[in-house]
Design a protein around this motif. Structure first.
Motif, PDB file in Angstrom:
ATOM      1  N   TRP A 131      16.114  31.759  34.642  1.00 55.77           N
ATOM      2  CA  TRP A 131      16.939  31.642  35.844  1.00 55.77           C
ATOM      3  C   TRP A 131      16.482  32.625  36.917  1.00 55.77           C
ATOM      4  O   TRP A 131      16.474  32.289  38.100  1.00 55.77           O
ATOM      5  CB  TRP A 131      18.399  31.860  35.499  1.00 55.77           C
ATOM      6  CG  TRP A 131      19.015  30.757  34.687  1.00 55.77           C
ATOM      7  CD1 TRP A 131      18.382  29.675  34.121  1.00 55.77           C
ATOM      8  CD2 TRP A 131      20.381  30.629  34.346  1.00 55.77           C
ATOM      9  NE1 TRP A 131      19.286  28.907  33.443  1.00 55.77           N
ATOM     10  CE2 TRP A 131      20.520  29.459  33.556  1.00 55.77           C
ATOM     11  CE3 TRP A 131      21.511  31.391  34.594  1.00 55.77           C
ATOM     12  CZ2 TRP A 131      21.743  29.038  33.061  1.00 55.77           C
ATOM     13  CZ3 TRP A 131      22.738  30.972  34.091  1.00 55.77           C
ATOM     14  CH2 TRP A 131      22.850  29.802  33.334  1.00 55.77           C
ATOM     15  N   LEU A 132      16.117  33.849  36.513  1.00 59.30           N
ATOM     16  CA  LEU A 132      15.625  34.826  37.489  1.00 59.30           C
ATOM     17  C   LEU A 132      14.337  34.342  38.146  1.00 59.30           C
ATOM     18  O   LEU A 132      14.169  34.434  39.362  1.00 59.30           O
ATOM     19  CB  LEU A 132      15.419  36.189  36.824  1.00 59.30           C
ATOM     20  CG  LEU A 132      16.700  36.939  36.448  1.00 59.30           C
ATOM     21  CD1 LEU A 132      16.381  38.108  35.519  1.00 59.30           C
ATOM     22  CD2 LEU A 132      17.439  37.411  37.691  1.00 59.30           C
ATOM     23  N   SER A 140      16.246  42.412  31.964  1.00 58.00           N
ATOM     24  CA  SER A 140      15.452  41.392  31.289  1.00 58.00           C
ATOM     25  C   SER A 140      14.167  41.991  30.729  1.00 58.00           C
ATOM     26  O   SER A 140      13.794  41.730  29.582  1.00 58.00           O
ATOM     27  CB  SER A 140      15.140  40.250  32.266  1.00 58.00           C
ATOM     28  OG  SER A 140      14.399  39.232  31.630  1.00 58.00           O
ATOM     29  N   LYS A 156      25.533  35.703  32.612  1.00 51.51           N
ATOM     30  CA  LYS A 156      24.479  35.368  31.647  1.00 51.51           C
ATOM     31  C   LYS A 156      24.030  36.633  30.930  1.00 51.51           C
ATOM     32  O   LYS A 156      23.821  36.630  29.723  1.00 51.51           O
ATOM     33  CB  LYS A 156      23.311  34.691  32.369  1.00 51.51           C
ATOM     34  CG  LYS A 156      22.143  34.316  31.479  1.00 51.51           C
ATOM     35  CD  LYS A 156      22.520  33.387  30.361  1.00 51.51           C
ATOM     36  CE  LYS A 156      22.681  31.969  30.802  1.00 51.51           C
ATOM     37  NZ  LYS A 156      22.901  31.054  29.653  1.00 51.51           N
ATOM     38  N   ARG A 157      23.902  37.734  31.670  1.00 48.43           N
ATOM     39  CA  ARG A 157      23.532  39.012  31.053  1.00 48.43           C
ATOM     40  C   ARG A 157      24.576  39.418  30.014  1.00 48.43           C
ATOM     41  O   ARG A 157      24.228  39.852  28.919  1.00 48.43           O
ATOM     42  CB  ARG A 157      23.402  40.095  32.117  1.00 48.43           C
ATOM     43  CG  ARG A 157      23.108  41.447  31.515  1.00 48.43           C
ATOM     44  CD  ARG A 157      23.092  42.539  32.534  1.00 48.43           C
ATOM     45  NE  ARG A 157      22.982  43.821  31.842  1.00 48.43           N
ATOM     46  CZ  ARG A 157      22.733  44.951  32.441  1.00 48.43           C
ATOM     47  NH1 ARG A 157      22.562  44.989  33.738  1.00 48.43           N
ATOM     48  NH2 ARG A 157      22.643  46.063  31.756  1.00 48.43           N
ATOM     49  N   LEU A 160      19.124  43.252  37.242  1.00 50.34           N
ATOM     50  CA  LEU A 160      19.044  42.157  36.272  1.00 50.34           C
ATOM     51  C   LEU A 160      17.622  41.950  35.772  1.00 50.34           C
ATOM     52  O   LEU A 160      17.399  41.716  34.580  1.00 50.34           O
ATOM     53  CB  LEU A 160      19.584  40.860  36.887  1.00 50.34           C
ATOM     54  CG  LEU A 160      21.095  40.817  37.086  1.00 50.34           C
ATOM     55  CD1 LEU A 160      21.481  39.672  38.015  1.00 50.34           C
ATOM     56  CD2 LEU A 160      21.812  40.691  35.750  1.00 50.34           C
ATOM     57  N   LEU A 183      18.154  33.837  30.868  1.00 49.32           N
ATOM     58  CA  LEU A 183      18.220  34.813  31.954  1.00 49.32           C
ATOM     59  C   LEU A 183      16.862  34.957  32.626  1.00 49.32           C
ATOM     60  O   LEU A 183      16.753  34.919  33.859  1.00 49.32           O
ATOM     61  CB  LEU A 183      18.717  36.169  31.437  1.00 49.32           C
ATOM     62  CG  LEU A 183      18.793  37.290  32.481  1.00 49.32           C
ATOM     63  CD1 LEU A 183      19.765  36.934  33.604  1.00 49.32           C
ATOM     64  CD2 LEU A 183      19.198  38.602  31.808  1.00 49.32           C
ATOM     65  N   PHE A 187      20.160  42.391  41.963  1.00 51.28           N
ATOM     66  CA  PHE A 187      19.212  41.472  41.343  1.00 51.28           C
ATOM     67  C   PHE A 187      18.099  42.232  40.621  1.00 51.28           C
ATOM     68  O   PHE A 187      17.673  41.838  39.536  1.00 51.28           O
ATOM     69  CB  PHE A 187      18.625  40.510  42.374  1.00 51.28           C
ATOM     70  CG  PHE A 187      19.556  39.399  42.779  1.00 51.28           C
ATOM     71  CD1 PHE A 187      20.068  38.515  41.848  1.00 51.28           C
ATOM     72  CD2 PHE A 187      19.914  39.230  44.105  1.00 51.28           C
ATOM     73  CE1 PHE A 187      20.918  37.488  42.213  1.00 51.28           C
ATOM     74  CE2 PHE A 187      20.766  38.203  44.488  1.00 51.28           C
ATOM     75  CZ  PHE A 187      21.270  37.328  43.547  1.00 51.28           C
ATOM     76  N   LEU A 215      24.493  35.077  37.126  1.00 53.20           N
ATOM     77  CA  LEU A 215      23.452  35.824  36.416  1.00 53.20           C
ATOM     78  C   LEU A 215      24.025  37.031  35.684  1.00 53.20           C
ATOM     79  O   LEU A 215      23.598  37.353  34.569  1.00 53.20           O
ATOM     80  CB  LEU A 215      22.354  36.248  37.390  1.00 53.20           C
ATOM     81  CG  LEU A 215      21.483  35.117  37.913  1.00 53.20           C
ATOM     82  CD1 LEU A 215      20.633  35.581  39.088  1.00 53.20           C
ATOM     83  CD2 LEU A 215      20.611  34.556  36.804  1.00 53.20           C
ATOM     84  N   GLN A 216      25.004  37.678  36.277  1.00 53.00           N
ATOM     85  CA  GLN A 216      25.645  38.810  35.591  1.00 53.00           C
ATOM     86  C   GLN A 216      26.404  38.324  34.360  1.00 53.00           C
ATOM     87  O   GLN A 216      26.411  38.996  33.325  1.00 53.00           O
ATOM     88  CB  GLN A 216      26.572  39.560  36.558  1.00 53.00           C
ATOM     89  CG  GLN A 216      25.811  40.356  37.590  1.00 53.00           C
ATOM     90  CD  GLN A 216      26.711  40.931  38.677  1.00 53.00           C
ATOM     91  OE1 GLN A 216      27.734  40.361  39.041  1.00 53.00           O
ATOM     92  NE2 GLN A 216      26.291  42.066  39.215  1.00 53.00           N
TER      93      GLN A 216
END
Length: 110
Positions: free
Chosen positions: A27-28, A53, A8-9, A49, A24, A46, A5-6
């Motif tokens: 997925w979250l 978003s 993806k960010r 993130l 993103l 998390f 995820l990081q």
């Protein structure tokens, strides 16, 4: 999962990477519909993130903001676990998000 995820960010920072913001958000939501954000050992990471978003989205078409990410959050928020919803509600209430992000509309659904 956090590393993915990081990453993806990081991909959202590329020029023209609008689909990455939507990915993103999706997925979250998928992750926090399966695990409880509030019970995660990595809650702060998390939550950062999710905050990113939210700050990158817009309920309207504004240049530089992802309206697709907003649509995903808005339409799929109900999928989150109760614990995840509580953490996100707290994040929105304390986050000082700009009105254009539409987080106030998410708050109404929590």
């Amino acid at each position: 999962m956090l590393k993915i995820l990081q990453r993806k960010r990081t991909l959202t920072e590329d020029y023209g990477a609008w689909e990455q913001y939507a990915h993103l958000a999706q997925w979250l939501i998928e992750l926090f519909s399966r695990i409880s954000l509030g019970k995660s050992e990595l809650k702060d990471e998390f939550t950062d993130l999710v905050d990113y978003s939210f700050r990158s989205m817009s309920k309207e078409k504004i240049l530089g903001q992802s309206w697709e990410a907003f649509s995903i959050w808005y339409n799929q928020l109900s999928m989150l676990t109760p614990s995840s919803k509580r953490v996100i509600k707290e994040l929105i209430e304390n986050g000082n998000f700009d009105e254009y992000t539409g987080t106030h509309l998410l708050l109404e659904k929590l």
